[in-house]
Design a protein around this motif. Structure first.
Motif, mmCIF file in Angstrom:
data_model
loop_
_atom_site.group_PDB
_atom_site.id
_atom_site.type_symbol
_atom_site.label_atom_id
_atom_site.label_comp_id
_atom_site.label_asym_id
_atom_site.label_seq_id
_atom_site.Cartn_x
_atom_site.Cartn_y
_atom_site.Cartn_z
ATOM 1 N N THR A 134 0.822 -1.200 0.000
ATOM 2 C CA THR A 134 0.000 0.000 0.000
ATOM 3 C C THR A 134 0.860 1.256 0.000
ATOM 4 O OG1 THR A 134 -1.700 -1.185 1.222
ATOM 5 C CG2 THR A 134 -1.853 1.199 1.220
ATOM 6 N N GLY A 135 0.490 2.203 -0.829
ATOM 7 C CA GLY A 135 1.182 3.493 -0.916
ATOM 8 C C GLY A 135 1.330 3.916 -2.360
ATOM 9 N N GLY A 136 1.699 5.165 -2.569
ATOM 10 C CA GLY A 136 1.901 5.667 -3.922
ATOM 11 C C GLY A 136 3.081 4.972 -4.582
ATOM 12 N N LYS A 137 2.864 4.566 -5.829
ATOM 13 C CA LYS A 137 3.947 3.899 -6.545
ATOM 14 C C LYS A 137 3.747 4.015 -8.041
ATOM 15 C CE LYS A 137 2.075 -0.132 -4.762
ATOM 16 N NZ LYS A 137 1.113 0.705 -4.194
ATOM 17 N N LEU A 138 4.855 4.108 -8.742
ATOM 18 C CA LEU A 138 4.854 4.023 -10.197
ATOM 19 C C LEU A 138 5.043 2.557 -10.529
ATOM 20 C CD1 LEU A 138 7.280 7.009 -10.754
ATOM 21 C CD2 LEU A 138 4.841 6.994 -11.313
ATOM 22 N N MET A 139 4.167 2.018 -11.389
ATOM 23 C CA MET A 139 4.238 0.594 -11.729
ATOM 24 C C MET A 139 4.409 0.423 -13.224
ATOM 25 S SD MET A 139 1.222 -0.831 -9.192
ATOM 26 C CE MET A 139 1.573 -2.553 -9.470
ATOM 27 N N GLU A 184 13.204 -3.013 -14.097
ATOM 28 C CA GLU A 184 13.070 -3.656 -15.405
ATOM 29 C C GLU A 184 12.716 -2.610 -16.447
ATOM 30 O OE1 GLU A 184 10.472 -7.030 -15.520
ATOM 31 O OE2 GLU A 184 11.162 -7.756 -13.574
ATOM 32 N N ALA A 185 13.020 -2.896 -17.678
ATOM 33 C CA ALA A 185 12.687 -1.978 -18.773
ATOM 34 C C ALA A 185 11.166 -1.828 -18.849
ATOM 35 C CB ALA A 185 13.241 -2.509 -20.084
ATOM 36 N N GLY A 186 10.712 -0.654 -19.146
ATOM 37 C CA GLY A 186 9.274 -0.404 -19.282
ATOM 38 C C GLY A 186 8.936 1.028 -18.890
ATOM 39 N N THR A 187 7.677 1.340 -19.025
ATOM 40 C CA THR A 187 7.175 2.667 -18.655
ATOM 41 C C THR A 187 6.486 2.544 -17.303
ATOM 42 O OG1 THR A 187 6.872 3.241 -20.977
ATOM 43 C CG2 THR A 187 5.682 4.568 -19.360
ATOM 44 N N TYR A 188 6.925 3.325 -16.350
ATOM 45 C CA TYR A 188 6.383 3.289 -14.994
ATOM 46 C C TYR A 188 5.381 4.435 -14.842
ATOM 47 C CZ TYR A 188 9.792 -0.259 -13.881
ATOM 48 O OH TYR A 188 10.501 -1.428 -13.855
ATOM 49 N N GLU A 189 4.143 4.070 -14.467
ATOM 50 C CA GLU A 189 3.064 5.054 -14.474
ATOM 51 C C GLU A 189 2.189 4.952 -13.231
ATOM 52 O OE1 GLU A 189 2.178 5.333 -19.237
ATOM 53 O OE2 GLU A 189 1.081 3.824 -18.080
ATOM 54 N N ASP A 190 1.501 6.030 -12.988
ATOM 55 C CA ASP A 190 0.428 6.107 -11.998
ATOM 56 C C ASP A 190 -0.386 7.362 -12.334
ATOM 57 O OD1 ASP A 190 -1.220 5.497 -9.869
ATOM 58 O OD2 ASP A 190 0.193 6.110 -8.320
#
Length: 191
Positions: free
Chosen positions: A106-111, A176-182
């Motif tokens: 739980t908490g704010g995170k870019l995934m 890991e490679a990728g776009t992290y978003e929220d």
């Protein structure tokens, strides 16, 4: 003949006097009513109404979509501003939520889509202090998703006040490679 004329004259004068007296008696009630009407006509009830409005406008900062998530130095990035207008007599609060907040942990995170990788963050609000508002509110969304109050204004008329919103995080070179978003959502509620 003179006496008849005198009688007629007396009768005419008496008739005129009676007619005038009757006219005066009849006119007296009308004069009072006319004054009553005149007095009432000078009283004008005035009233106006101002509709309540409490609004916010969020302007995202360009840096919100260009976060340096792979840099290991602590970051404090301005991600937007919140313009507030509220003429209510009651208090209001600005709250912050996140789409990814409830996902473990739980908490704010870019995934990143399709991975279990994430980068935790917190939100910070720098506020005007009018209306009893706290100037700086930090650690929003650190470990909770609800009750994240970024600004509280108590019984104050607010016009065109702006809070600046920051994202605080420390990037990682091991993501890991990728776009992290929220998505961060900012809302206003009357209290």
């Amino acid at each position: 003949m003179n006496s008849e004329r005198n009688i007629i004259r007396l009768r005419g004068a008496a008739a005129t006097a009676v007619a005038l007296a009757l006219a005066g008696l009849l006119a007296a009630p009308f004069l009072v009513r006319e004054c009553d009407v005149c007095e009432a006509a000078t009283s004008i009830f005035l009233s106006g109404y101002v509709a309540g409005k409490c609004t916010i406008g969020v302007t995202p900062d360009i840096e919100a979509v260009n976060l340096a998530v792979d840099t290991t130095a602590p970051q404090r990035v301005p991600i937007g501003s919140v313009l507030q207008d509220c003429n209510g007599k009651r208090s209001y609060a600005i709250a912050v939520t996140s789409w990814n907040c409830a996902a473990p942990p739980t908490g704010g995170k870019l995934m990143a889509d399709g991975t279990d990788d994430y980068l935790p963050y917190t939100v910070e609000f720098n506020n005007p202090t009018t209306g009893g508002s706290q100037g700086v509110v930090t650690n929003l969304l650190a470990t909770a998703c609800t009750g994240q109050i970024a600004r509280t204004v108590t019984s104050h008329n607010v016009s065109d006040e702006t809070s600046t919103v920051y994202l605080n995080f420390t990037g990682s070179t091991e993501l890991e490679a990728g776009t992290y978003e929220d998505v961060v959502t900012i809302s206003i509620t009357m209290m």
